[in-house]
Design an enzyme around this catalytic site. Structure first.
Site, mmCIF file in Angstrom:
data_model
loop_
_atom_site.group_PDB
_atom_site.id
_atom_site.type_symbol
_atom_site.label_atom_id
_atom_site.label_comp_id
_atom_site.label_asym_id
_atom_site.label_seq_id
_atom_site.Cartn_x
_atom_site.Cartn_y
_atom_site.Cartn_z
ATOM 1 N N SER A 128 10.271 -5.125 14.413
ATOM 2 C CA SER A 128 10.212 -6.222 13.428
ATOM 3 C C SER A 128 11.631 -6.663 13.121
ATOM 4 C CB SER A 128 9.556 -5.729 12.142
ATOM 5 O OG SER A 128 9.736 -6.680 11.100
ATOM 6 N N TYR A 180 8.683 0.753 5.387
ATOM 7 C CA TYR A 180 8.271 -0.033 6.558
ATOM 8 C C TYR A 180 9.508 -0.463 7.357
ATOM 9 C CZ TYR A 180 6.641 -4.012 9.326
ATOM 10 O OH TYR A 180 6.384 -4.879 10.365
HETATM 11 N N1 NAP Z 1 2.868 -10.310 10.948
HETATM 12 C C1 NAP Z 1 4.175 -10.220 10.840
HETATM 13 O O1 NAP Z 1 4.817 -11.045 10.155
HETATM 14 C C2 NAP Z 1 4.922 -9.143 11.579
HETATM 15 C C3 NAP Z 1 6.322 -9.245 11.638
HETATM 16 C C4 NAP Z 1 7.021 -8.257 12.317
HETATM 17 C C5 NAP Z 1 6.361 -7.214 12.927
HETATM 18 N N2 NAP Z 1 5.011 -7.144 12.839
HETATM 19 C C6 NAP Z 1 4.365 -6.010 13.506
HETATM 20 O O2 NAP Z 1 3.382 -6.487 14.401
HETATM 21 C C7 NAP Z 1 2.322 -5.534 14.523
HETATM 22 C C8 NAP Z 1 0.987 -6.204 14.242
HETATM 23 O O3 NAP Z 1 0.989 -6.675 12.908
HETATM 24 P P1 NAP Z 1 -0.028 -7.765 12.346
HETATM 25 O O4 NAP Z 1 0.741 -8.646 11.459
HETATM 26 O O5 NAP Z 1 -0.811 -8.333 13.465
HETATM 27 O O6 NAP Z 1 -0.929 -6.857 11.384
HETATM 28 P P2 NAP Z 1 -2.514 -6.554 11.372
HETATM 29 O O7 NAP Z 1 -3.341 -7.723 11.643
HETATM 30 O O8 NAP Z 1 -2.734 -5.787 10.110
HETATM 31 O O9 NAP Z 1 -2.682 -5.630 12.616
HETATM 32 C C9 NAP Z 1 -2.366 -4.296 12.620
HETATM 33 C C10 NAP Z 1 -3.320 -3.633 13.572
HETATM 34 O O10 NAP Z 1 -2.959 -2.275 13.637
HETATM 35 C C11 NAP Z 1 -4.146 -1.512 13.594
HETATM 36 N N3 NAP Z 1 -3.857 -0.231 12.951
HETATM 37 C C12 NAP Z 1 -3.308 -0.004 11.734
HETATM 38 N N4 NAP Z 1 -3.303 1.305 11.477
HETATM 39 C C13 NAP Z 1 -3.869 1.912 12.555
HETATM 40 C C14 NAP Z 1 -4.169 3.251 12.875
HETATM 41 N N5 NAP Z 1 -3.898 4.264 12.026
HETATM 42 N N6 NAP Z 1 -4.730 3.516 14.064
HETATM 43 C C15 NAP Z 1 -5.026 2.514 14.931
HETATM 44 N N7 NAP Z 1 -4.785 1.222 14.689
HETATM 45 C C16 NAP Z 1 -4.219 0.935 13.499
HETATM 46 C C17 NAP Z 1 -5.135 -2.299 12.746
HETATM 47 O O11 NAP Z 1 -6.467 -1.995 13.130
HETATM 48 P P3 NAP Z 1 -7.413 -1.046 12.224
HETATM 49 O O12 NAP Z 1 -7.071 -1.328 10.797
HETATM 50 O O13 NAP Z 1 -8.782 -1.439 12.610
HETATM 51 O O14 NAP Z 1 -7.071 0.348 12.636
HETATM 52 C C18 NAP Z 1 -4.782 -3.724 13.096
HETATM 53 O O15 NAP Z 1 -5.580 -4.219 14.136
HETATM 54 C C19 NAP Z 1 2.665 -4.411 13.526
HETATM 55 O O16 NAP Z 1 3.325 -3.367 14.180
HETATM 56 C C20 NAP Z 1 3.598 -5.098 12.549
HETATM 57 O O17 NAP Z 1 4.444 -4.192 11.902
HETATM 58 C C21 NAP Z 1 4.268 -8.086 12.190
#
Ligand code: NAP
Length: 249
Positions: A138, A151
């Site tokens: 990130s 985080y």
């Molecule tokens: N959105 C942003 O602005 C942003 C910016 C920088 C980096 N990121 C990174 O991008 C990635 C995806 O983020 P997102 O924004 O798409 O968030 P999101 O929609 O909340 O997706 C996170 C995914 O991770 C899965 N997850 C969480 N805990 C888990 C566990 N214990 N075991 C297995 N799966 C798990 C969730 O599925 P379940 O809950 O069904 O397990 C969910 O599908 C993350 O690593 C986040 O830190 C996001």
């Protein structure tokens, strides 16, 4: 990396960035297996994308990781790409008493998860002619959001772990790529964040080159911040965010 003909295992493929990336890679002609804890999200995604598969997995649980990796390698012996995308963001208070649940769940999911999962797949990946490990960090690993200090710290840690992995795997068939997302509208319509579709389009374009870093334009300023004056931007970002708190999800 090549963008077609792979067998790809992605964590967190039932929502947000992981789901959108899984669909884009599926549409490019890859076999994609998604994973996560919420079975209904996985089932909805594979139903909407025939040919895609799913495996239930909790990356906080080492036994679940071992079981999923064993099942995957048995059922999909061609798997040659692992995408560590699953992650959680939670508010915390670095100026006060820490919250044990927030600390443990965030570190276990965002840092220990990718380390354990890659370890469970690495010997299999090394046996492939071309293999890839992708770690999703990130911009907050480079310019922390102070209200999500743990985080931000896990993403900084995953960044340096990725550098070590890449060095240690340099004489193998396994390439290590880091995706550094900026703020993305993965589960919200926050106007200051990048639209999900634009992020995925730009990410796929960069993944299709021979780069080992996926840095879309919106992420570059943050990625380039660390240096002698890094506190200036950290203060500026956090002052701005404090005046108008973000919609995280
Ligand atoms: N959105 C942003 O602005 C942003 C910016 C920088 C980096 N990121 C990174 O991008 C990635 C995806 O983020 P997102 O924004 O798409 O968030 P999101 O929609 O909340 O997706 C996170 C995914 O991770 C899965 N997850 C969480 N805990 C888990 C566990 N214990 N075991 C297995 N799966 C798990 C969730 O599925 P379940 O809950 O069904 O397990 C969910 O599908 C993350 O690593 C986040 O830190 C996001």
């Amino acid at each position: 990396m090549k963008l077609t003909g792979n067998t790809i295992f992605i964590t967190g493929g039932g929502s947000g960035i992981g789901r959108a990336l899984a669909i884009a890679l599926h549409n490019l002609g890859n076999k994609v297996i998604i994973s996560g804890r919420r079975k209904e999200r996985l089932e909805e995604t594979i139903k909407a994308n025939p040919g895609m598969s799913a495996v239930e997995l909790n990356v906080q649980d080492p036994a679940s990781i071992e079981a999923a990796a064993k099942q995957l390698i048995e059922e999909y012996p061609d798997v040659n790409v692992l995408i560590n995308n699953a992650g959680i963001i939670q508010s915390d208070n670095a100026a006060g008493v820490y919250d044990e649940d927030v600390l443990i769940s965030t570190v276990t999911t965002n840092l220990l998860g990718p380390i354990r999962l890659t370890s469970a797949f690495i010997e299999h990946l090394k046996s492939k002619e071309e293999a890839v490990v992708i770690n999703t960090t990130s911009i907050l690993g480079f310019v922390p959001l102070a209200t999500t200090a743990v985080y931000s710290a896990t993403k900084a840690a995953l960044h340096t772990y990725t550098l070590s992995q890449r060095y240690m795997l340099k004489d193998t068939s396994v390439k290590v790529i880091e995706i550094v997302p900026p703020w993305v509208q993965s589960n919200n319509d926050e106007p200051r964040a990048m639209p999900l579709a634009s992020f995925i389009d730009a990410t796929i374009k960069i993944l299709g080159t021979d780069t080992d870093k996926v840095l879309v334009e919106e992420a570059k300023m943050f990625r380039n911040n660390p240096g002698p004056n890094e506190n200036v931007f950290v203060t500026q970002l956090n002052d701005t965010m404090n005046s108008e708190p973000p919609k995280i999800h």
